[in-house]
Design a protein around this motif. Structure first.
Motif, PDB file in Angstrom:
ATOM      1  N   ALA A 143      -1.099  -0.905 -11.210  1.00 34.16           N
ATOM      2  CA  ALA A 143      -2.058  -2.326 -11.769  1.00 34.16           C
ATOM      3  C   ALA A 143      -1.171  -3.317 -11.556  1.00 34.16           C
ATOM      4  CB  ALA A 143      -2.870  -2.060 -12.839  1.00 34.16           C
ATOM      5  N   TRP A 144      -0.140  -3.302 -12.430  1.00 34.51           N
ATOM      6  CA  TRP A 144       0.607  -4.532 -12.543  1.00 34.51           C
ATOM      7  C   TRP A 144       1.323  -5.128 -11.141  1.00 34.51           C
ATOM      8  CZ3 TRP A 144       5.482  -6.432 -11.410  1.00 34.51           C
ATOM      9  CH2 TRP A 144       6.373  -5.202 -11.388  1.00 34.51           C
ATOM     10  N   SER A 145       1.691  -4.072 -10.364  1.00 31.15           N
ATOM     11  CA  SER A 145       2.209  -4.135  -9.051  1.00 31.15           C
ATOM     12  C   SER A 145       1.228  -4.885  -8.232  1.00 31.15           C
ATOM     13  CB  SER A 145       2.946  -3.155  -8.515  1.00 31.15           C
ATOM     14  OG  SER A 145       3.646  -2.337  -9.135  1.00 31.15           O
ATOM     15  N   PHE A 146       0.153  -4.495  -7.874  1.00 31.60           N
ATOM     16  CA  PHE A 146      -0.785  -5.246  -7.183  1.00 31.60           C
ATOM     17  C   PHE A 146      -1.404  -6.544  -7.745  1.00 31.60           C
ATOM     18  CE2 PHE A 146      -1.147  -0.910  -5.486  1.00 31.60           C
ATOM     19  CZ  PHE A 146      -0.897  -1.304  -4.109  1.00 31.60           C
ATOM     20  N   LEU A 185       0.769  -1.185  -0.019  1.00 36.50           N
ATOM     21  CA  LEU A 185       0.072  -0.191   0.017  1.00 36.50           C
ATOM     22  C   LEU A 185       0.819   1.226   0.037  1.00 36.50           C
ATOM     23  CD1 LEU A 185      -2.939  -1.058   2.497  1.00 36.50           C
ATOM     24  CD2 LEU A 185      -3.057  -1.002  -0.189  1.00 36.50           C
ATOM     25  N   LEU A 186       2.211   1.009   0.424  1.00 36.08           N
ATOM     26  CA  LEU A 186       3.189   2.370   0.474  1.00 36.08           C
ATOM     27  C   LEU A 186       3.265   2.772  -1.132  1.00 36.08           C
ATOM     28  CD1 LEU A 186       5.620   1.306   3.053  1.00 36.08           C
ATOM     29  CD2 LEU A 186       3.844   2.940   3.212  1.00 36.08           C
ATOM     30  N   LEU A 187       3.155   1.637  -1.949  1.00 40.88           N
ATOM     31  CA  LEU A 187       3.052   2.255  -3.420  1.00 40.88           C
ATOM     32  C   LEU A 187       2.110   3.533  -3.626  1.00 40.88           C
ATOM     33  CD1 LEU A 187       3.489  -1.041  -5.409  1.00 40.88           C
ATOM     34  CD2 LEU A 187       5.152   0.745  -4.971  1.00 40.88           C
ATOM     35  N   ILE A 188       1.226   3.437  -3.251  1.00 42.74           N
ATOM     36  CA  ILE A 188       0.260   4.543  -3.438  1.00 42.74           C
ATOM     37  C   ILE A 188       0.791   6.083  -3.112  1.00 42.74           C
ATOM     38  CG2 ILE A 188      -2.143   5.527  -3.082  1.00 42.74           C
ATOM     39  CD1 ILE A 188      -3.139   2.475  -2.559  1.00 42.74           C
ATOM     40  N   PRO A 189       1.269   6.299  -1.882  1.00 41.85           N
ATOM     41  CA  PRO A 189       1.813   7.554  -1.706  1.00 41.85           C
ATOM     42  C   PRO A 189       2.969   7.772  -2.422  1.00 41.85           C
ATOM     43  CG  PRO A 189       2.044   6.294   0.316  1.00 41.85           C
ATOM     44  CD  PRO A 189       1.170   5.412  -0.780  1.00 41.85           C
ATOM     45  N   PHE A 190       3.913   6.666  -2.553  1.00 39.21           N
ATOM     46  CA  PHE A 190       5.184   6.604  -3.379  1.00 39.21           C
ATOM     47  C   PHE A 190       4.621   7.112  -4.918  1.00 39.21           C
ATOM     48  CE2 PHE A 190       8.138   4.378  -5.998  1.00 39.21           C
ATOM     49  CZ  PHE A 190       9.361   5.266  -5.686  1.00 39.21           C
ATOM     50  N   ARG A 191       3.673   6.760  -5.464  1.00 41.78           N
ATOM     51  CA  ARG A 191       3.279   7.147  -6.964  1.00 41.78           C
ATOM     52  C   ARG A 191       2.880   8.775  -6.637  1.00 41.78           C
ATOM     53  NH1 ARG A 191      -1.150   8.475  -9.001  1.00 41.78           N
ATOM     54  NH2 ARG A 191      -2.442   7.317  -7.405  1.00 41.78           N
ATOM     55  N   ARG A 192       1.870   9.050  -5.778  1.00 45.61           N
ATOM     56  CA  ARG A 192       1.576  10.329  -5.812  1.00 45.61           C
ATOM     57  C   ARG A 192       2.878  11.389  -5.563  1.00 45.61           C
ATOM     58  NH1 ARG A 192      -3.507   9.154  -2.057  1.00 45.61           N
ATOM     59  NH2 ARG A 192      -4.984   8.440  -3.662  1.00 45.61           N
ATOM     60  N   ALA A 193       3.631  11.040  -4.645  1.00 40.53           N
ATOM     61  CA  ALA A 193       4.973  11.845  -4.311  1.00 40.53           C
ATOM     62  C   ALA A 193       5.810  11.961  -5.636  1.00 40.53           C
ATOM     63  CB  ALA A 193       5.761  11.374  -3.226  1.00 40.53           C
ATOM     64  N   THR A 194       5.883  10.845  -6.360  1.00 39.37           N
ATOM     65  CA  THR A 194       6.777  10.957  -7.623  1.00 39.37           C
ATOM     66  C   THR A 194       5.813  11.720  -8.716  1.00 39.37           C
ATOM     67  OG1 THR A 194       7.562   8.361  -7.292  1.00 39.37           O
ATOM     68  CG2 THR A 194       7.484   9.385  -9.511  1.00 39.37           C
ATOM     69  N   GLU A 195       4.601  11.593  -8.752  1.00 32.69           N
ATOM     70  CA  GLU A 195       4.024  12.597  -9.741  1.00 32.69           C
ATOM     71  C   GLU A 195       4.095  14.086  -9.255  1.00 32.69           C
ATOM     72  OE1 GLU A 195       0.149  11.089 -10.672  1.00 32.69           O
ATOM     73  OE2 GLU A 195       0.646   9.423 -11.986  1.00 32.69           O
ATOM     74  N   ARG A 196       4.026  14.228  -8.140  1.00 40.38           N
ATOM     75  CA  ARG A 196       4.334  15.686  -7.588  1.00 40.38           C
ATOM     76  C   ARG A 196       5.584  16.367  -7.918  1.00 40.38           C
ATOM     77  NH1 ARG A 196       1.041  14.030  -3.264  1.00 40.38           N
ATOM     78  NH2 ARG A 196       2.981  13.699  -1.925  1.00 40.38           N
TER      79      ARG A 196
END
Length: 194
Positions: A80-83, A48-59
């Motif tokens: 999607a592929w990760s999950f 689930l840490l991938l979600i804030p990681f992706r958001r921080a990356t996009e920011r």
């Protein structure tokens, strides 16, 4: 220059939290000899840490002007592929431990590879969809670094294994090594641009 350092800090923190969480959860599950269901439960929070990681990356990408629509689509496909990989891996492991055999065991063995094939498609799709040649070249450069790391480590480990100095490593380990190489390659590309 200072703003870029501030914007990237959360990316490194979330990335490190994910990396430490996944390896820590895996080591804990193995050390405590968790069953399949308990191991699955322990691995969910780090995933689930991938979600804030992706958001921080996009920011961070948005702050430095490198967030394109193609990048956003790729990031979502990668999530999607990760999950899907995690879910199908645990389904395969649980099915095999439950005694599946014959054609069902073959199907279970192939299931975790399907999201990896989707990842390869997503990366190819990104390269087709990305209209910014500079952004495309950054990804290609990072992918070449990842491929070089994987080929170098596989060759070195293969020779060490041939001489019985190290244990055998399953072929599926290639994708995590490549993914780590992709992250390191991306970091190197950003560092070189400064």
């Amino acid at each position: 220059m200072e703003r870029e350092a501030v914007d990237r800090r959360p990316v490194w923190l979330w990335g490190a939290a994910f990396f430490v969480g996944m390896f820590g959860a895996g080591l804990m599950a193995r050390a405590l000899q968790f069953g399949t269901v308990a191991s699955m439960a322990v691995m969910v929070p780090p995933m689930l840490l991938l979600i804030p990681f992706r958001r921080a990356t996009e920011r961070a990408q948005g702050a430095c002007g490198s967030l394109s629509p193609a990048t956003r689509r790729y990031n979502r496909r990668a999530m999607a592929w990760s999950f899907a990989y995690m879910v199908l891996l645990f389904v395969a492991i649980a099915g095999a431990k439950a005694g599946a055999n014959g054609a069902l065991l073959w199907l279970l063995a192939v299931l975790p590879a399907l999201p990896i094939l989707y990842l390869l498609w997503a990366m190819a799709r990104y390269l087709v969809e990305e209209t910014d040649e500079y952004l495309r070249m950054r990804v290609v450069t990072a992918a070449l670094w990842a491929t070089g790391l994987l080929l170098g480590l596989a060759t070195l480990w293969g020779f060490l294994e041939t001489f019985r100095l190290v244990p055998h490593v399953a072929g599926w380990a290639a994708i995590p090594v490549w993914a780590i190489g992709l992250g390191l390659g991306s970091a190197f590309v950003r560092w070189r641009e400064r």
